[in-house]
Design a protein around this motif. Structure first.
Motif, PDB file in Angstrom:
ATOM      1  N   ILE A   6      36.385 -18.684  28.288  1.00  0.00           N
ATOM      2  CA  ILE A   6      36.291 -17.842  27.102  1.00  0.00           C
ATOM      3  C   ILE A   6      35.947 -16.430  27.553  1.00  0.00           C
ATOM      4  N   ASP A  39      37.370 -12.012  27.186  1.00  0.00           N
ATOM      5  CA  ASP A  39      38.554 -11.154  27.138  1.00  0.00           C
ATOM      6  C   ASP A  39      39.170 -11.073  28.535  1.00  0.00           C
ATOM      7  N   TYR A  74      32.802 -12.104  29.163  1.00  0.00           N
ATOM      8  CA  TYR A  74      32.474 -12.526  27.800  1.00  0.00           C
ATOM      9  C   TYR A  74      31.282 -11.747  27.273  1.00  0.00           C
ATOM     10  N   SER A 130      29.407 -11.712  23.194  1.00  0.00           N
ATOM     11  CA  SER A 130      29.555 -12.281  21.867  1.00  0.00           C
ATOM     12  C   SER A 130      29.981 -11.243  20.834  1.00  0.00           C
ATOM     13  N   GLU A 182      33.579 -10.771  21.323  1.00  0.00           N
ATOM     14  CA  GLU A 182      34.293 -11.932  20.796  1.00  0.00           C
ATOM     15  C   GLU A 182      34.435 -11.846  19.278  1.00  0.00           C
ATOM     16  N   ASP A 211      36.621 -17.510  20.280  1.00  0.00           N
ATOM     17  CA  ASP A 211      37.090 -18.114  21.528  1.00  0.00           C
ATOM     18  C   ASP A 211      36.716 -19.589  21.606  1.00  0.00           C
TER      19      ASP A 211
END
Length: 249
Positions: A111, A113, A146, A148, A151, A183
């Motif tokens: 997970i 980008d 990653y 949050s 995300e 994700d």
């Protein structure tokens, strides 16, 4: 669109309620290395070896899902030498562990980008996900590049696009909608979040998903985080009174 996984909870082999999904912020590699007069990357290599042991311990503890925080969106601020060394370590880890993970029934997901990651690493990530896609003994999720907030921002963009394209009615958007764009949409929310190294913060990790998670902040540095410590934390989880806003008699 893929539906979110059911948020049920398993039990450990002893019968007591245990965490089905454990998430770990693996902190302290650099300090562990400095205490030994070694460069930070030495600690990261030691930490990578520890991951294998914890993954192997999961089935006997009733842990079906394990999510580890490997590299955050903020970690790009570290020195170029350390970042390059970490990216090399990720490639080496995938190369070394891919076959064993597949053969041991571990399903691997990543997970985060992937846009900022180099093409070779992304291709290796895709290949590892593909070769373990049919496994179900342990679900290992690696958070790589990653954050949050990042995300949630990306998820909100996708949700907004569906609204703009007429695929989603704004009036129907509720707290169950956004998770389908995250994700982690195919994973249950974490039951237990562990952070090593004595830091008592969550560092932009699974903010939405961990709304009702239990937390353990421990002083142990990640390379010293043994299976025995992991087992103790997993088993102590069963003694907690998880009311989710309700009141017990």
């Amino acid at each position: 669109m893929t539906q979110a996984a059911p948020k049920t909870q398993a039990s450990d082999p002893g019968g007591a309620p245990g965490p089905r999904h454990v998430a770990i912020i693996m902190d302290g590699n650099g300090r562990w290395a400095r205490a030994r007069g070694r460069p930070r990357l030495f600690g990261h290599h030691a930490g990578a070896k520890r991951v294998r042991e914890i993954v192997e311990a999961c089935p006997d503890l009733g842990v079906k899902y394990l999510t580890i925080f490997a590299f955050s969106t903020e970690n790009w601020k570290r020195t170029q030498t350390e970042v390059a060394g970490l990216m090399s370590l990720f490639r080496r880890y995938i190369t070394k562990e891919a076959r064993a993970l597949r053969d041991e029934g571990v399903r691997v997901r990543f997970i985060g980008d992937r846009v900022k990651l180099d093409d070779k690493l992304v291709a290796m990530m895709d290949e590892l996900e593909g070769m373990t896609a049919h496994n179900d003994r342990v679900h290992l999720t690696i958070a790589l590049n990653y954050g949050s907030r990042d995300e949630v921002s990306r998820a909100t963009q996708r949700l907004a696009q569906d609204v703009a394209d007429g695929r989603l009615d704004p009036a129907e958007v509720d707290e169950e909608t956004l998770p389908r764009y995250l994700d982690t949409r195919v994973l249950p929310d974490p039951d237990l979040v562990i952070r090593t190294s004595g830091e008592a913060r969550i560092s932009n990790f699974l903010l939405w998903q961990s709304a009702y998670a239990e937390y353990e902040f421990i002083d142990t540095l990640w390379p010293d985080f043994t299976c025995d410590i992991f087992a103790r934390l997993v088993r102590s989880y069963g003694a907690r009174d998880r009311r989710f806003g309700a009141v017990t008699a």
